[in-house]
Write a protein that holds these residues in place. Structure first.
Motif, PDB file in Angstrom:
ATOM      1  N   ASN A 106       0.851  -1.199   0.000  1.00 45.02           N
ATOM      2  CA  ASN A 106       0.000   0.000   0.000  1.00 45.02           C
ATOM      3  C   ASN A 106       0.878   1.237   0.000  1.00 45.02           C
ATOM      4  O   ASN A 106       1.866   1.291   0.738  1.00 45.02           O
ATOM      5  CB  ASN A 106      -0.862   0.054   1.278  1.00 45.02           C
ATOM      6  CG  ASN A 106      -1.865  -1.079   1.383  1.00 45.02           C
ATOM      7  OD1 ASN A 106      -2.141  -1.574   2.465  1.00 45.02           O
ATOM      8  ND2 ASN A 106      -2.409  -1.502   0.266  1.00 45.02           N
ATOM      9  N   TYR A 162       0.526   5.385   0.594  1.00 47.24           N
ATOM     10  CA  TYR A 162      -0.327   6.486   1.042  1.00 47.24           C
ATOM     11  C   TYR A 162       0.337   7.807   0.709  1.00 47.24           C
ATOM     12  O   TYR A 162       1.482   8.037   1.078  1.00 47.24           O
ATOM     13  CB  TYR A 162      -0.524   6.443   2.558  1.00 47.24           C
ATOM     14  CG  TYR A 162      -1.287   5.247   3.068  1.00 47.24           C
ATOM     15  CD1 TYR A 162      -0.705   3.984   3.070  1.00 47.24           C
ATOM     16  CD2 TYR A 162      -2.580   5.379   3.551  1.00 47.24           C
ATOM     17  CE1 TYR A 162      -1.407   2.884   3.537  1.00 47.24           C
ATOM     18  CE2 TYR A 162      -3.287   4.287   4.031  1.00 47.24           C
ATOM     19  CZ  TYR A 162      -2.690   3.040   4.014  1.00 47.24           C
ATOM     20  OH  TYR A 162      -3.385   1.957   4.480  1.00 47.24           O
ATOM     21  N   ASP A 207     -10.133  -8.103   7.024  1.00 44.10           N
ATOM     22  CA  ASP A 207      -9.414  -8.850   5.984  1.00 44.10           C
ATOM     23  C   ASP A 207      -9.978 -10.266   5.997  1.00 44.10           C
ATOM     24  O   ASP A 207      -9.619 -11.063   6.869  1.00 44.10           O
ATOM     25  CB  ASP A 207      -7.907  -8.879   6.285  1.00 44.10           C
ATOM     26  CG  ASP A 207      -7.250  -7.533   6.056  1.00 44.10           C
ATOM     27  OD1 ASP A 207      -7.962  -6.516   6.033  1.00 44.10           O
ATOM     28  OD2 ASP A 207      -6.025  -7.501   5.918  1.00 44.10           O
ATOM     29  N   ILE A 228      -1.920 -12.080  10.028  1.00 45.42           N
ATOM     30  CA  ILE A 228      -1.455 -11.132   9.019  1.00 45.42           C
ATOM     31  C   ILE A 228      -0.289 -10.381   9.640  1.00 45.42           C
ATOM     32  O   ILE A 228      -0.312 -10.081  10.839  1.00 45.42           O
ATOM     33  CB  ILE A 228      -2.587 -10.176   8.603  1.00 45.42           C
ATOM     34  CG1 ILE A 228      -3.633 -10.968   7.815  1.00 45.42           C
ATOM     35  CG2 ILE A 228      -2.053  -9.008   7.804  1.00 45.42           C
ATOM     36  CD1 ILE A 228      -4.788 -10.139   7.332  1.00 45.42           C
ATOM     37  N   PHE A 250      -3.154   4.167  13.075  1.00 45.05           N
ATOM     38  CA  PHE A 250      -3.800   2.902  12.795  1.00 45.05           C
ATOM     39  C   PHE A 250      -5.017   2.774  13.702  1.00 45.05           C
ATOM     40  O   PHE A 250      -4.937   3.041  14.901  1.00 45.05           O
ATOM     41  CB  PHE A 250      -2.787   1.789  13.072  1.00 45.05           C
ATOM     42  CG  PHE A 250      -3.199   0.476  12.526  1.00 45.05           C
ATOM     43  CD1 PHE A 250      -3.212   0.263  11.160  1.00 45.05           C
ATOM     44  CD2 PHE A 250      -3.586  -0.546  13.365  1.00 45.05           C
ATOM     45  CE1 PHE A 250      -3.606  -0.949  10.634  1.00 45.05           C
ATOM     46  CE2 PHE A 250      -3.980  -1.760  12.846  1.00 45.05           C
ATOM     47  CZ  PHE A 250      -3.988  -1.963  11.470  1.00 45.05           C
ATOM     48  N   HIS A 275     -10.451  -2.776  11.196  1.00 41.15           N
ATOM     49  CA  HIS A 275      -9.289  -1.900  11.323  1.00 41.15           C
ATOM     50  C   HIS A 275      -9.220  -0.978  10.118  1.00 41.15           C
ATOM     51  O   HIS A 275      -9.871  -1.235   9.096  1.00 41.15           O
ATOM     52  CB  HIS A 275      -8.010  -2.741  11.425  1.00 41.15           C
ATOM     53  CG  HIS A 275      -7.800  -3.617  10.229  1.00 41.15           C
ATOM     54  ND1 HIS A 275      -8.434  -4.827  10.086  1.00 41.15           N
ATOM     55  CD2 HIS A 275      -7.068  -3.435   9.110  1.00 41.15           C
ATOM     56  CE1 HIS A 275      -8.086  -5.361   8.928  1.00 41.15           C
ATOM     57  NE2 HIS A 275      -7.260  -4.531   8.308  1.00 41.15           N
ATOM     58  N   VAL A 316      -6.948   2.939   8.540  1.00 34.63           N
ATOM     59  CA  VAL A 316      -5.863   3.908   8.683  1.00 34.63           C
ATOM     60  C   VAL A 316      -6.456   5.301   8.463  1.00 34.63           C
ATOM     61  O   VAL A 316      -7.137   5.532   7.456  1.00 34.63           O
ATOM     62  CB  VAL A 316      -4.731   3.636   7.667  1.00 34.63           C
ATOM     63  CG1 VAL A 316      -3.625   4.682   7.798  1.00 34.63           C
ATOM     64  CG2 VAL A 316      -4.153   2.233   7.860  1.00 34.63           C
ATOM     65  N   ARG A 368       0.023 -12.059   3.765  1.00 37.09           N
ATOM     66  CA  ARG A 368      -1.103 -12.943   4.059  1.00 37.09           C
ATOM     67  C   ARG A 368      -0.855 -14.346   3.538  1.00 37.09           C
ATOM     68  O   ARG A 368      -0.247 -14.536   2.482  1.00 37.09           O
ATOM     69  CB  ARG A 368      -2.381 -12.442   3.367  1.00 37.09           C
ATOM     70  CG  ARG A 368      -2.891 -11.098   3.800  1.00 37.09           C
ATOM     71  CD  ARG A 368      -2.473 -10.005   2.838  1.00 37.09           C
ATOM     72  NE  ARG A 368      -2.889  -8.677   3.307  1.00 37.09           N
ATOM     73  CZ  ARG A 368      -4.072  -8.155   3.023  1.00 37.09           C
ATOM     74  NH1 ARG A 368      -4.947  -8.822   2.328  1.00 37.09           N
ATOM     75  NH2 ARG A 368      -4.375  -6.968   3.479  1.00 37.09           N
TER      76      ARG A 368
HETATM   77  C1  MD6 Z   1      -2.072  -0.230   6.442  1.00 39.04           C
HETATM   78  N1  MD6 Z   1      -3.209  -2.242   6.887  1.00 39.04           N
HETATM   79  O1  MD6 Z   1      -1.511  -0.262   7.538  1.00 39.04           O
HETATM   80  C2  MD6 Z   1      -3.260  -1.070   6.161  1.00 39.04           C
HETATM   81  N2  MD6 Z   1      -4.836  -5.325   7.514  1.00 39.04           N
HETATM   82  O2  MD6 Z   1      -1.698   0.515   5.539  1.00 39.04           O
HETATM   83  C3  MD6 Z   1      -4.197  -3.153   6.908  1.00 39.04           C
HETATM   84  O3  MD6 Z   1      -5.263  -3.015   6.341  1.00 39.04           O
HETATM   85  C4  MD6 Z   1      -3.995  -4.339   7.693  1.00 39.04           C
HETATM   86  O4  MD6 Z   1      -2.114  -3.438   8.795  1.00 39.04           O
HETATM   87  C5  MD6 Z   1      -4.711  -6.442   8.238  1.00 39.04           C
HETATM   88  C6  MD6 Z   1      -3.724  -6.608   9.145  1.00 39.04           C
HETATM   89  C7  MD6 Z   1      -2.815  -5.606   9.327  1.00 39.04           C
HETATM   90  C8  MD6 Z   1      -2.950  -4.437   8.619  1.00 39.04           C
END
Ligand code: MD6
Ligand code: FE
Length: 220
Positions: free
Chosen positions: A127, A129, A140, A150, A161, A194, A196, A217
């Motif tokens: 990802n 940003y 997820d 994860i 977060f 969850h 951000v 994952r």
């Molecule tokens: C992020 N993270 O931190 C997006 N999903 O940019 C997630 O969506 C995420 O950090 C599942 C487990 C851990 C995560």
């Protein structure tokens, strides 16, 4: 450094990694990836040269503010047809770039540190940003096997977060995630909501105004 005080990164480096519980089955490993962070960012650059960052569209037709790409045997994608994992990059028609051994090793060590030995992810969602980009609360749940955790690595500009409960209505708690921090969650937290918060304007020497996140994952 104009004030003569050590930076946050340096303080984290002096203190060494530390483990902070988020919820049952979920921990934040502060600074766990700090030593590898520059090499991770270089690898992200090589991956993005083959599989460029793009803004996916949700099934509902919204363009995501976070730009994404993948590496590994399969990658996560979203389009009008839904969310899923696929072996090929729909943009290029080619397989996703291979997962670098550096990535695989870090994910396995972080999972073990968090109490989940034997983590061998096939998928790494990357990802990116820019200021203002955010991820709304989600679970997820597109992975075939939810018994694995994860592992999530934060790089660059810090973000907030949001970590909620198993019900979308549960009020999320907020955690700052910094360059080199690794979150691991599984077990009773695997399906926690969850997200951000919108990324604030900031600067990191290695990423400029950007934040990157790797989420590993076990997809299949
Ligand atoms: C992020 N993270 O931190 C997006 N999903 O940019 C997630 O969506 C995420 O950090 C599942 C487990 C851990 C995560
Ligand atoms: Fe997520």
């Amino acid at each position: 450094m104009s004030d003569g005080l050590p930076s946050g990164d340096l303080l984290a480096g002096l203190a060494g990694p530390s483990t902070e519980p988020l919820a049952s089955g979920a921990v934040l490993l502060r600074g766990f990836a700090a030593d590898e962070a520059a090499a991770l960012l270089e690898a992200i650059g090589r991956i993005a040269a083959q599989a460029p960052f793009r803004h996916l569209v949700t099934p509902g037709g919204f363009r995501m503010s976070v730009a994404m790409t993948n590496c590994g045997a399969v990658g996560w994608i979203s389009d009008r047809r839904g969310y899923r994992y696929g072996a090929d990059d729909p943009e290029t028609g080619k397989p996703w770039p291979a997962m670098p051994p550096l990535f695989r090793g870090l994910a396995g060590r972080a999972a073990r540190e968090a109490g989940f030995p034997g983590f061998e992810p096939e998928a790494c969602l990357i990802n990116r940003y820019e200021p203002g980009a955010r991820l709304t609360l989600h679970q997820d749940r597109d992975e075939g096997n939810l018994s694995h955790p994860i592992v999530s690595v934060s790089l660059g500009v810090p973000a907030t977060f949001l970590f909620g409960g198993l019900d979308r209505k549960d009020k999320p708690r907020r955690f700052r995630v910094d360059h080199g921090d690794v979150a691991v969650w599984g077990g009773p937290s695997r399906l926690a909501f969850h997200g951000v918060d919108a990324l604030k304007q900031g600067h990191h020497d290695l990423t400029g105004q950007l934040r990157y996140n790797l989420t590993f994952r076990k997809a299949l």
